[in-house]
Structures are given as structure tokens and as C-alpha cells.
Design a protein around this motif. Sequence first.
Motif, PDB file in Angstrom:
ATOM      1  N   ASN A   1     -55.876 -19.441 -41.272  1.00  0.00           N
ATOM      2  CA  ASN A   1     -54.876 -20.219 -40.545  1.00  0.00           C
ATOM      3  C   ASN A   1     -54.833 -19.871 -39.050  1.00  0.00           C
ATOM      4  OD1 ASN A   1     -53.063 -22.325 -40.594  1.00  0.00           O
ATOM      5  ND2 ASN A   1     -51.283 -20.994 -40.912  1.00  0.00           N
ATOM      6  N   LEU A   2     -55.999 -20.030 -38.415  1.00  0.00           N
ATOM      7  CA  LEU A   2     -56.128 -19.687 -36.991  1.00  0.00           C
ATOM      8  C   LEU A   2     -56.542 -20.904 -36.177  1.00  0.00           C
ATOM      9  CD1 LEU A   2     -58.324 -16.491 -37.474  1.00  0.00           C
ATOM     10  CD2 LEU A   2     -55.906 -16.506 -36.832  1.00  0.00           C
ATOM     11  N   ASP A   3     -56.142 -20.913 -34.921  1.00  0.00           N
ATOM     12  CA  ASP A   3     -56.724 -21.840 -33.946  1.00  0.00           C
ATOM     13  C   ASP A   3     -57.797 -21.092 -33.168  1.00  0.00           C
ATOM     14  OD1 ASP A   3     -55.267 -24.198 -34.377  1.00  0.00           O
ATOM     15  OD2 ASP A   3     -53.562 -23.413 -33.240  1.00  0.00           O
ATOM     16  N   ILE A   4     -58.814 -21.821 -32.714  1.00  0.00           N
ATOM     17  CA  ILE A   4     -59.862 -21.206 -31.879  1.00  0.00           C
ATOM     18  C   ILE A   4     -60.017 -22.002 -30.590  1.00  0.00           C
ATOM     19  CG2 ILE A   4     -61.736 -22.499 -33.037  1.00  0.00           C
ATOM     20  CD1 ILE A   4     -63.526 -19.971 -32.591  1.00  0.00           C
ATOM     21  N   TYR A   5     -60.205 -21.268 -29.500  1.00  0.00           N
ATOM     22  CA  TYR A   5     -60.493 -21.879 -28.198  1.00  0.00           C
ATOM     23  C   TYR A   5     -61.801 -21.255 -27.732  1.00  0.00           C
ATOM     24  CZ  TYR A   5     -55.586 -23.160 -28.513  1.00  0.00           C
ATOM     25  OH  TYR A   5     -54.382 -23.666 -28.937  1.00  0.00           O
ATOM     26  N   TRP A   6     -62.872 -22.008 -27.811  1.00  0.00           N
ATOM     27  CA  TRP A   6     -64.220 -21.475 -27.559  1.00  0.00           C
ATOM     28  C   TRP A   6     -64.779 -22.052 -26.254  1.00  0.00           C
ATOM     29  CZ3 TRP A   6     -68.839 -24.401 -27.397  1.00  0.00           C
ATOM     30  CH2 TRP A   6     -70.035 -23.652 -27.384  1.00  0.00           C
ATOM     31  N   GLY A   7     -65.537 -21.251 -25.529  1.00  0.00           N
ATOM     32  CA  GLY A   7     -66.172 -21.758 -24.311  1.00  0.00           C
ATOM     33  C   GLY A   7     -67.485 -21.052 -24.048  1.00  0.00           C
ATOM     34  N   ALA A   8     -68.497 -21.842 -23.647  1.00  0.00           N
ATOM     35  CA  ALA A   8     -69.793 -21.271 -23.257  1.00  0.00           C
ATOM     36  C   ALA A   8     -70.035 -21.569 -21.787  1.00  0.00           C
ATOM     37  CB  ALA A   8     -70.905 -21.863 -24.112  1.00  0.00           C
ATOM     38  N   TYR A   9     -70.648 -20.620 -21.103  1.00  0.00           N
ATOM     39  CA  TYR A   9     -70.982 -20.765 -19.660  1.00  0.00           C
ATOM     40  C   TYR A   9     -69.748 -21.248 -18.879  1.00  0.00           C
ATOM     41  CZ  TYR A   9     -75.282 -21.546 -22.360  1.00  0.00           C
ATOM     42  OH  TYR A   9     -76.287 -21.493 -23.303  1.00  0.00           O
ATOM     43  N   VAL A  10     -68.594 -20.720 -19.220  1.00  0.00           N
ATOM     44  CA  VAL A  10     -67.342 -21.222 -18.635  1.00  0.00           C
ATOM     45  C   VAL A  10     -67.361 -21.067 -17.107  1.00  0.00           C
ATOM     46  CG1 VAL A  10     -64.832 -20.937 -18.578  1.00  0.00           C
ATOM     47  CG2 VAL A  10     -66.070 -20.710 -20.742  1.00  0.00           C
ATOM     48  N   GLY A  11     -66.952 -22.108 -16.434  1.00  0.00           N
ATOM     49  CA  GLY A  11     -66.894 -22.066 -14.963  1.00  0.00           C
ATOM     50  C   GLY A  11     -68.177 -22.516 -14.290  1.00  0.00           C
ATOM     51  N   THR A  12     -69.253 -22.640 -15.080  1.00  0.00           N
ATOM     52  CA  THR A  12     -70.534 -23.066 -14.497  1.00  0.00           C
ATOM     53  C   THR A  12     -70.734 -24.568 -14.761  1.00  0.00           C
ATOM     54  OG1 THR A  12     -71.966 -22.816 -16.424  1.00  0.00           O
ATOM     55  CG2 THR A  12     -71.453 -20.808 -15.200  1.00  0.00           C
ATOM     56  N   VAL A  13     -71.791 -25.135 -14.195  1.00  0.00           N
ATOM     57  CA  VAL A  13     -72.058 -26.561 -14.422  1.00  0.00           C
ATOM     58  C   VAL A  13     -72.438 -26.830 -15.881  1.00  0.00           C
ATOM     59  CG1 VAL A  13     -72.755 -27.150 -12.074  1.00  0.00           C
ATOM     60  CG2 VAL A  13     -74.447 -26.225 -13.641  1.00  0.00           C
ATOM     61  N   ASP A  14     -72.820 -25.785 -16.614  1.00  0.00           N
ATOM     62  CA  ASP A  14     -73.221 -25.955 -18.016  1.00  0.00           C
ATOM     63  C   ASP A  14     -72.064 -25.743 -18.994  1.00  0.00           C
ATOM     64  OD1 ASP A  14     -75.953 -26.321 -17.302  1.00  0.00           O
ATOM     65  OD2 ASP A  14     -76.118 -24.155 -16.988  1.00  0.00           O
ATOM     66  N   GLU A  15     -70.862 -25.604 -18.481  1.00  0.00           N
ATOM     67  CA  GLU A  15     -69.707 -25.272 -19.338  1.00  0.00           C
ATOM     68  C   GLU A  15     -69.586 -26.211 -20.549  1.00  0.00           C
ATOM     69  OE1 GLU A  15     -65.686 -24.229 -17.624  1.00  0.00           O
ATOM     70  OE2 GLU A  15     -65.217 -26.211 -18.391  1.00  0.00           O
ATOM     71  N   VAL A  16     -69.325 -25.603 -21.717  1.00  0.00           N
ATOM     72  CA  VAL A  16     -69.024 -26.369 -22.937  1.00  0.00           C
ATOM     73  C   VAL A  16     -67.753 -25.778 -23.524  1.00  0.00           C
ATOM     74  CG1 VAL A  16     -69.919 -27.245 -25.128  1.00  0.00           C
ATOM     75  CG2 VAL A  16     -71.526 -26.389 -23.427  1.00  0.00           C
ATOM     76  N   LEU A  17     -66.804 -26.631 -23.894  1.00  0.00           N
ATOM     77  CA  LEU A  17     -65.540 -26.160 -24.466  1.00  0.00           C
ATOM     78  C   LEU A  17     -65.287 -26.876 -25.791  1.00  0.00           C
ATOM     79  CD1 LEU A  17     -63.252 -26.448 -21.284  1.00  0.00           C
ATOM     80  CD2 LEU A  17     -64.329 -24.353 -22.147  1.00  0.00           C
ATOM     81  N   LEU A  18     -64.805 -26.121 -26.776  1.00  0.00           N
ATOM     82  CA  LEU A  18     -64.365 -26.738 -28.029  1.00  0.00           C
ATOM     83  C   LEU A  18     -63.124 -25.988 -28.501  1.00  0.00           C
ATOM     84  CD1 LEU A  18     -67.746 -27.133 -29.989  1.00  0.00           C
ATOM     85  CD2 LEU A  18     -66.254 -29.008 -29.258  1.00  0.00           C
ATOM     86  N   SER A  19     -62.195 -26.700 -29.119  1.00  0.00           N
ATOM     87  CA  SER A  19     -61.000 -26.014 -29.626  1.00  0.00           C
ATOM     88  C   SER A  19     -60.438 -26.797 -30.802  1.00  0.00           C
ATOM     89  CB  SER A  19     -59.948 -25.896 -28.520  1.00  0.00           C
ATOM     90  OG  SER A  19     -59.517 -27.179 -28.112  1.00  0.00           O
TER      91      SER A  19
END
Length: 251
Positions: free
Chosen positions: A199-217
Motif C-alpha cells: 500500500n505505497l505510492d511511488i514517485y520515480w525519476g530518471a536523469y532528473v533535471g536533464t533533457v533526458d528526464e523521465v518521471l513516473l508516479s
Amino acid sequence: MKTLLIIGIGAGHPEHITVQAARALGRVDVFFLLDKGEHKGKLNALRRDILERHTTPGAYRVVEVLQPERPAGSDYRASVDVLNTRKRAVFEQLLDDEVADGECAGVLVWGDPSLYDSTLRIVEAIAADGVRALDYEVFPGVTSVQALTAAHRITLNSIAGAVQITTGRRLAAGMPDGVDTVVVMLDAQDGFLALLGENLDIYWGAYVGTVDEVLLSGRLDDVAKMIVQARQEARRRHGWIMDSYLLRRRT
Ligand SMILES: C[S@@+](CC[C@H](N)C(=O)[O-])C[C@H]1O[C@@H](n2cnc3c(N)ncnc32)[C@H](O)[C@@H]1O
């Protein structure tokens, strides 16, 4: 006396550097750029971008060295100790060969030097052994944790809640007791999969802050598969991945 400035530069966005750190760059006679190998050329590109934005061309020297690798092996702690011994030898040689007495050297640390980075421990040991007269100063930077929470527009903690920052390896032992938020870094193995059904939420990010940033939550059970796929896809495209995530108990 030689001086070494340990300067946090943020974790990917060229503007995630403080005014104080940007000014410190201007004091440096020689920068040590520790190259992390071909796949991670983008990290060094950011370092160079930051130098170009905040320093006067020709006012300093740059020495690039290949960063030592962590030896393979099942004992993680032992392999990190070996890595840090190798890094220390590199720092000592750079300080002895590349910095004149009275000069100021600078090392650009990803994010902030206090968070999962060994530079401070290594430099502290070098300064303490008395072999060379060395002073050092530390300049904070925006961490990847702060970049992640800002990108998702969330707070780090819930109201009056405790937070734990940990590694993917440690997450295998389960959600720690007494905290409702866990931030996970250095996860090579999709450690969040061990927590499905909690019973958790997740906030995930790759290469955060860069032009390649990917976010999922979202709810972990709903988005875990998508994150596993996104991580595989990112590794395929870039050859390596730099990601972290925040897990929070749902209320
Ligand atoms: C060795 S630690 C360095 C952390 C750094 N000192 C800081 O303040 O964020 C490297 C880990 O930080 C996280 N990280 C660093 N930069 C990141 C970014 N731009 N996006 C997502 N995670 C990042 C990843 O978990 C990566 O494995």
C-alpha cells in the motif's frame, strides 16, 4: 598550504548550483575532473557546461583523470573500501603534481557532497594524515532528492513524518519501521518490486533535471511494471541509468 574546494553542482540541471558555489568556482586555479567513462560522458558535459557558465576562460587549468572503478565482488563494503583507497591515491597524486603551494584546487561533486559521495571522507583522511598541508572547504549543492521532489511537485516528508534515505540493496529488507517515506538511491535491481502489496505510492525519476528526464508516479502496485520497463528502455537508449524514487505509505 594548498586548498581544495569541494563544490556541489546539483544533480543534472545546470541551474541547480548555488550562487555561493558559482562564486567558489571563480577561486579555483585547477579543477580536477574525474571522468566516469564513456557512457557517462553526459555527466562530464554538465560539469564543463557549469564551468563555462560561471568561470572566466583561461583563468584556470583543468586536469581530467579516469575515475577508478569499483572492483567486482560479492562483498559490497569491501569493494567500496578498495575503490576509495584507489580514489584517495588519485587525489593525492593530483594534489602533489598539479597544485602549487598557495594554489586552490576544485572538485565538482554531483548533487551535494554530503549524500552518497565519498569525496569528503577521502579528503578528510588526506588532510588528517599530515603528509601535506591541506585545507578544504565544502559548498553545498542541490541533491538529486530535492530535484526529484521538485520535479514531482511533492514534499519530502508527510506532516511531522520521518524520512529515511537508503539504497536499493537495503530496501530488500522491506519498508523500514517507523517511517512513512523512504527515498531510494543507487538501485540497480528494481528493489521496489519487493514491496508490492504494501500500500505505497511511488514517485520515480530518471536523469532528473536533464533533457533526458523521465518521471513516473502512482500507486506502486499499479505502476511498478511500467517503471521496470522504463528503466530497461532507458538503459537500452543511454547505456546506463541514473534514477531514484520516493516511496510513501498511502493514508
Ligand atoms: C553516488 S549517488 C550521488 C548522489 C549525489 N551526491 C546527490 O546529492 O544527489 C548517485 C545516485 O544518486 C541518484 N541520482 C543522482 N543524480 C540523479 C538524477 N539526476 N536523477 C535521478 N537520480 C539521480 C541515483 O540514485 C544515483 O544512483
